[in-house]
Scaffold this motif. Sequence first.
Motif, short mmCIF file in Angstrom:
data_model
loop_
_atom_site.label_atom_id
_atom_site.label_comp_id
_atom_site.label_asym_id
_atom_site.label_seq_id
_atom_site.Cartn_x
_atom_site.Cartn_y
_atom_site.Cartn_z
N ALA A 164 49.38 82.81 28.64
CA ALA A 164 48.50 82.75 30.21
C ALA A 164 49.61 82.57 31.15
O ALA A 164 49.82 83.32 32.23
CB ALA A 164 47.63 81.54 30.21
N GLY A 165 50.73 81.82 30.92
CA GLY A 165 51.67 81.58 31.83
C GLY A 165 52.58 82.97 32.25
O GLY A 165 52.75 83.35 33.34
N ALA A 206 59.53 79.65 37.05
CA ALA A 206 58.85 78.91 35.99
C ALA A 206 59.46 77.33 35.96
O ALA A 206 60.52 77.54 36.08
CB ALA A 206 59.00 79.67 34.94
N THR A 207 58.18 76.25 35.77
CA THR A 207 58.94 75.25 35.74
C THR A 207 58.27 74.60 34.13
O THR A 207 57.14 75.04 33.98
CB THR A 207 58.12 74.24 36.78
N GLU A 222 46.64 79.04 36.63
CA GLU A 222 47.44 80.49 37.12
C GLU A 222 46.30 81.19 37.71
O GLU A 222 46.46 81.80 38.87
CB GLU A 222 47.57 81.18 35.86
N ALA A 223 44.97 81.20 37.27
CA ALA A 223 43.80 82.12 37.90
C ALA A 223 43.44 81.43 39.45
O ALA A 223 43.63 82.45 40.34
CB ALA A 223 42.50 81.81 37.40
N THR A 224 43.62 80.29 39.70
CA THR A 224 43.51 79.94 41.06
C THR A 224 44.64 80.43 42.18
O THR A 224 44.57 80.73 43.04
CB THR A 224 43.38 78.36 41.30
N CYS A 225 45.79 80.30 41.47
CA CYS A 225 46.99 80.81 42.20
C CYS A 225 46.95 82.29 42.51
O CYS A 225 47.13 82.46 43.61
CB CYS A 225 48.43 80.54 41.31
#
Length: 224
Positions: free
Chosen positions: A64-65, A83-84, A39-42
């Motif tokens: 986190a998600g 979301a997956t 998530e952070a990189t996204c």
Amino acid sequence: MPTEPVRVFLVEANPLIRIGIGAVLTDGAVCLVGEAPDEATCLERIGESGADVVLLDLDGPAEAGLAAVRSLARGFPAVGVVATRSARRADGGLALAALSAGARGFLPKDLEPAVVLDAVRLVGAGGVVLGPGVGGQLPALLAPVSEVPGGAAFAALTAREHEVLRLVARGLDNRRIARELVLSDKTVRNYVSAVLTKLGAGSRGEAIVAARTAGFAPARGLLQ
């Protein structure tokens, strides 16, 4: 449907799954414009990607998600977040949590490529998608608490089980709950199992939604 290709940013922790899903996103109506393992990189890369849709892996910690879903919905409202999650872990409770956080879809990862492409195109056009078997669970989860299976069982929870449920409803995993309550991981697992049994919940997601529907969870929970 949009005439330009739908630009997709893929967030997936498992590199093999990331390669597989990325290969699916190759037809003329859909193109892959970026990918990230977390998530952070996204959140660092999404602004420069020009993405229309984000496929966001929720197989990691729910806290986190769902926080990433909220951040994307606030910071990039024009981007549709889908979301997956692994099919064996996908459930209506988590789908409702993701939608409440701002997602526009929830898909299990075992879908046929054509279904994934159709879902991406639909969300790119402003629609909302729910994977097979997930959408059908939502009416029961949205029912008044008196109609929710196990709704009357809240009174049967012990004081410690109440504490555990409140932390589960915030999206904390067992390890973090153990730290919060100064308990062993095994003890927390036992408490969570007892809570699910008493509520008649089939998953943590169902317990979260039942707790929120009943007004049981704290105001600063994940589903705000």
